[in-house]
Design a protein around this motif. Structure first.
Motif, mmCIF file in Angstrom:
data_model
loop_
_atom_site.group_PDB
_atom_site.id
_atom_site.type_symbol
_atom_site.label_atom_id
_atom_site.label_comp_id
_atom_site.label_asym_id
_atom_site.label_seq_id
_atom_site.Cartn_x
_atom_site.Cartn_y
_atom_site.Cartn_z
ATOM 1 N N ASP A 57 4.843 3.236 4.739
ATOM 2 C CA ASP A 57 4.394 3.208 3.348
ATOM 3 C C ASP A 57 2.941 2.775 3.224
ATOM 4 O O ASP A 57 2.246 3.208 2.316
ATOM 5 C CB ASP A 57 5.281 2.251 2.539
ATOM 6 N N MET A 58 2.502 1.918 4.128
ATOM 7 C CA MET A 58 1.111 1.464 4.072
ATOM 8 C C MET A 58 0.715 0.804 5.386
ATOM 9 O O MET A 58 1.564 0.310 6.124
ATOM 10 C CB MET A 58 0.890 0.491 2.901
ATOM 11 N N VAL A 59 -0.587 0.851 5.664
ATOM 12 C CA VAL A 59 -1.179 0.120 6.777
ATOM 13 C C VAL A 59 -2.107 -0.918 6.156
ATOM 14 O O VAL A 59 -2.995 -0.581 5.375
ATOM 15 C CB VAL A 59 -1.964 1.053 7.720
ATOM 16 N N VAL A 60 -1.893 -2.179 6.490
ATOM 17 C CA VAL A 60 -2.560 -3.279 5.801
ATOM 18 C C VAL A 60 -3.273 -4.178 6.800
ATOM 19 O O VAL A 60 -2.683 -4.591 7.809
ATOM 20 C CB VAL A 60 -1.547 -4.105 4.976
ATOM 21 N N HIS A 61 -4.525 -4.475 6.519
ATOM 22 C CA HIS A 61 -5.288 -5.401 7.350
ATOM 23 C C HIS A 61 -4.651 -6.780 7.286
ATOM 24 O O HIS A 61 -4.094 -7.181 6.259
ATOM 25 C CB HIS A 61 -6.735 -5.456 6.849
ATOM 26 N N GLU A 91 -1.698 4.522 11.931
ATOM 27 C CA GLU A 91 -2.353 5.447 11.013
ATOM 28 C C GLU A 91 -1.752 6.853 11.099
ATOM 29 O O GLU A 91 -1.617 7.550 10.088
ATOM 30 C CB GLU A 91 -3.861 5.498 11.306
ATOM 31 N N TYR A 92 -1.373 7.266 12.311
ATOM 32 C CA TYR A 92 -0.733 8.583 12.492
ATOM 33 C C TYR A 92 0.628 8.605 11.800
ATOM 34 O O TYR A 92 0.993 9.575 11.126
ATOM 35 C CB TYR A 92 -0.584 8.867 13.988
ATOM 36 N N LEU A 93 1.398 7.525 11.950
ATOM 37 C CA LEU A 93 2.713 7.463 11.314
ATOM 38 C C LEU A 93 2.598 7.420 9.796
ATOM 39 O O LEU A 93 3.423 8.004 9.085
ATOM 40 C CB LEU A 93 3.482 6.251 11.825
ATOM 41 N N LEU A 94 1.574 6.743 9.291
ATOM 42 C CA LEU A 94 1.354 6.719 7.835
ATOM 43 C C LEU A 94 1.041 8.124 7.324
ATOM 44 O O LEU A 94 1.600 8.566 6.310
ATOM 45 C CB LEU A 94 0.203 5.773 7.509
ATOM 46 N N GLU A 95 0.196 8.842 8.050
ATOM 47 C CA GLU A 95 -0.184 10.197 7.649
ATOM 48 C C GLU A 95 1.017 11.141 7.654
ATOM 49 O O GLU A 95 1.080 12.089 6.854
ATOM 50 C CB GLU A 95 -1.268 10.721 8.601
#
Length: 283
Positions: free
Chosen positions: A258-262, A249-253
């Motif tokens: 490009d996205m964090v996906v469940h 989540e930190y890298l996405l921010e």
């Protein structure tokens, strides 16, 4: 052995303690809740209490992502123990133990298959195999996956999970970084997509090479992603790092993903991304 264990083992109608623990329950490493193993497996090895994404191997990943009927590619043969390395154990003994524990010949396994009838080649690193470490076998498997994708004119998707380069192979393991980079350039020259899904953990030389060179960078929630360890960085810069540093989540921010996906949404997300990047293949 205590008398109670002797009595338990002598009674055929009583389940052995270790069998019950291994086959009926799973302890979540994040929230420490005991979860009925069937519930854990039905939820794709994701904790239903805290949403912790457990580490899974190639067999589970292929089953979750690919259509039925996928075909595993043969593991490339490389020279084992080229440096005759030994620490507390001989390197061949470590390889034998890893193969016995995982059932895999090396830390990266490829399969050719499809998602919603759209063809692709998919590679999965297994952290349970010597920490998913990148050695000559992993480098050869990565190149195998890329070449298969080029031959089939389809995308290459890789799920990374690694502690970095394999120390038992020294400089030969580090050579896999430029080798994989050249392979990705060949894939791009053929006009084919390269998609990376980073899982927990992805670190070291894998992060410094093919794990961060995707056309699309996806990660599972809270996956640890980085090069050096947090304590090493803090001791080097003499500063305290922010909470959640090196987590997905930190890298996405901060623009590295490009996205964090469940995990439950990964298959549909990959199908959509492949449709965007390779519309001719998806048609």
């Amino acid at each position: 052995m205590s008398w109670i264990n002797r009595v338990r083992n002598a009674l055929p109608f009583m389940a052995k303690k270790e069998t019950t623990a291994e086959t009926l329950w799973h302890k979540c490493p994040s929230c420490a809740e005991m979860i009925f193993i069937k519930e854990w497996e039905d939820n794709l090895s994701v904790c239903p209490r805290c949403d912790h994404h457990g580490r899974i191997g190639p067999a589970e990943r292929f089953e979750q992502i690919l259509d039925a009927g996928f075909i595993l590619l043969p593991t490339p043969q490389v020279q084992e123990d080229p440096l005759k390395f030994r620490d507390s154990k001989r390197y061949p003994d470590r390889i034998k133990a890893a193969r016995a524990a995982t059932g895999d010949q090396d830390a990266l396994i490829n399969a050719r298959g499809a998602i919603d009838d759209v063809p692709l080649v998919m590679g999965v690193q297994n952290f349970a195999y010597l920490g998913g470490s990148m050695g000559m076998g992993v480098g050869a498997a990565f190149i195998q996956g890329v070449n298969e994708a080029i031959a089939r004119k389809c995308p290459y998707v890789i799920f990374t999970a690694a502690g970095g380069a394999r120390m038992q192979e020294g400089i030969l393991s580090l050579m896999q970084m430029p080798r994989s980079t050249v392979a990705i350039r060949k894939l791009h020259a053929a006009g084919l997509p390269y998609i990376v899904v980073l899982t927990d953990p992805t670190t070291g030389g894998v992060t410094a090479s093919y794990a961060m060179l995707g056309d699309i960078q996806i990660a599972e929630p809270n996956a640890l992603i980085g090069f050096a360890g947090q304590r090493v960085i803090e001791s080097t810069i003499r500063e305290k790092l922010p909470d959640g540093f090196q987590r997905a989540e930190y890298l996405l921010e901060h623009g590295m993903l490009d996205m964090v996906v469940h995990r439950s949404d990964l298959r549909d997300t990959l199908a959509r991304v492949i449709g965007y990047l390779a519309p001719r293949a998806a048609a």
